[in-house]
Design an enzyme around this catalytic site. Structure first.
Site, short mmCIF file in Angstrom:
data_model
loop_
_atom_site.label_atom_id
_atom_site.label_comp_id
_atom_site.label_asym_id
_atom_site.label_seq_id
_atom_site.Cartn_x
_atom_site.Cartn_y
_atom_site.Cartn_z
CE LYS A 89 44.26 31.07 48.56
NZ LYS A 89 44.70 32.42 48.82
C1 LIG Z 1 45.50 33.59 48.21
C2 LIG Z 1 46.75 34.03 48.81
C3 LIG Z 1 47.01 35.35 49.21
C4 LIG Z 1 46.05 36.48 48.92
O1 LIG Z 1 44.78 36.21 49.35
P1 LIG Z 1 43.58 37.18 48.94
O2 LIG Z 1 42.56 36.90 50.01
O3 LIG Z 1 43.13 36.71 47.59
O4 LIG Z 1 44.05 38.56 48.95
C5 LIG Z 1 48.20 35.64 49.84
N1 LIG Z 1 49.12 34.69 50.06
C6 LIG Z 1 48.94 33.42 49.65
C7 LIG Z 1 49.99 32.41 49.96
C8 LIG Z 1 47.77 33.06 49.01
O5 LIG Z 1 47.61 31.81 48.58
#
Ligand SMILES: *Cc1c(COP(=O)(O)O)cnc(C)c1O
Length: 385
Positions: free
Chosen positions: A188
């Site tokens: 991210k």
């Molecule tokens: C990555 C992601 C999540 C979950 O994130 P984590 O921190 O890995 O639990 C939830 N929603 C979306 C759209 C994502 O891309």
């Protein structure tokens, strides 16, 4: 292999983490509140609750809004499974709103139609979870107006979108939602290794999430059922979890946050360059409305397969074979075997299914070079040409 996404860790990040390792508190120390305060200030919201993942943040957000048995939650079929799983953790049921083929976000016309039908059936969702796919915000003002008309809550899944803007306002301001959640997974925009955050303008919602991330335990005498037994005393007043973020993670997050604007600017430069370079190819990038400034967590294109003799899979495999780490975000959730057991089937959300037939994520990350980007485009051109 040029990856589709990658973290950017510098010496300040490393030093910040090492400092915590040498300090008294690895967790439940001063760094978590500092990180929360910095995020809240950055996105212009009053309350921020750091947790160990965005998945946990989604779960707590649903619980804070009292999602439970008999309730219905709606989200996009084109998102990571966590956006839907959170409803099921709360024993609620899940349904999906089909996407807009150009923005890849939920289609507001379909949302309104689905709400009209749900109103007749007396099945209005308790919560709708719009997902800002790739970091591009949904039209939140319009969704907010629908929420007032039909009566539902809104959790923004902004896992992709920290550093992005909607109507000139930072995503996470919660102007048009109850709660917004962010992910700090390494792919991210900014990272804490694993980690997430829920932000809200509402102190009651924040208090509930703070309680539930720490077992439902409170040391606040105001929340207790009777007077404290003494300075050691705490009470468990509901059933919570251990969803805490560590101080090591928070220190990394705080350090990363100082480069958020730089990260997003660089991603926007790459996206602008992609758009120009891809113009002559039979592909269409995500449509970004004027009111949006995307964080460009992902750069997704849709390939016009009728203009090539290759299949989607062949294009994907050839790109990978040439060292281009393309990926697919996402497989429509309702077609997952687990969700099929909930009664969903192929054909339920045609635009999401059509997206899955030709959407591909091209590499984009903070320190991606122009040479790397040229290689991606050249390779794609050779394959499609
Ligand atoms: C990555 C992601 C999540 C979950 O994130 P984590 O921190 O890995 O639990 C939830 N929603 C979306 C759209 C994502 O891309």
């Amino acid at each position: 292999m040029i990856p589709y996404g990658k973290q950017s860790i510098d010496q300040n990040d490393i030093d910040s983490v090492v400092k915590v390792l040498k300090s008294d508190f690895l967790t439940q120390g001063p760094m978590v509140p500092l990180f929360e305060g910095a995020i809240a200030e950055k996105v212009g919201v009053n309350h921020a609750v750091a947790v160990n993942s965005a998945t946990s943040a989604l779960h707590l957000a649903c619980l804070a809004l009292n999602v439970g048995k008999g309730d219905i939650v709606w989200t996009s079929p084109i998102t990571f499974v966590a956006s839907a799983n959170c409803a099921l953790y709360c024993d609620a049921s899940i349904d999906f709103i089909d996407i807009d083929p150009k923005t890849f976000n939920i289609c507001l016309i379909k949302l309104e139609k689905k709400l009209q039908k749900a109103e007749l059936d007396k099945k209005i969702p308790k919560v709708v979870i719009p997902v800002h796919l790739c970091g591009t915000s949904c039209d939140m003002e319009a969704i907010y107006q629908l929420s007032k008309r039909f009566g539902f809550h809104i959790i923004e899944d902004a896992s992709h979108a920290i550093g992005g803007y909607y109507q000139g306002i930072p995503i996470g301001s919660c102007k048009y939602s109850d709660i917004t959640i962010f992910s700090f997974h390494p792919v991210k925009i900014i990272t804490t290794a694993e980690g997430g955050m829920a932000v809200t303008a509402c102190s009651d919602l924040a208090d509930k999430m703070i309680l539930l991330r720490n077992h439902g335990i409170t040391r606040d005498t105001e929340q207790m059922t009777h007077e404290s037994d003494g300075p050691w005393y705490y009470q468990q007043i509901s059933l919570g979890f251990n969803y805490r973020m560590t101080d090591i993670q928070a220190a990394l997050g705080l350090s990363q946050l100082s480069r958020l604007d730089e990260f997003v600017e660089d991603r926007n430069k790459l996206a602008t360059r992609y758009k120009i370079m891809l113009d002559s190819l039979p592909v269409s990038p995500q449509y970004i409305q004027k009111y949006n400034y995307s964080s460009f967590h992902l750069y997704v294109i849709r390939i016009e397969l009728n203009k090539t003799h290759l299949t989607y899979r062949e294009i994907f495999e050839r790109l990978r074979a040439k060292g281009i780490g393309v990926n697919v975000h996402y497989i429509p959730i309702h077609t997952q075997p687990f969700y099929k057991t909930k009664g969903f089937k192929k054909g339920d959300f045609p635009s999401a299914e059509a997206y899955y037939e030709n959407a591909m994520s091209l590499p984009i990350f903070h320190y991606m070079s122009q040479e790397q980007q040229n290689k991606v485009v050249k390779t794609l051109q050779d394959i499609l040409g």
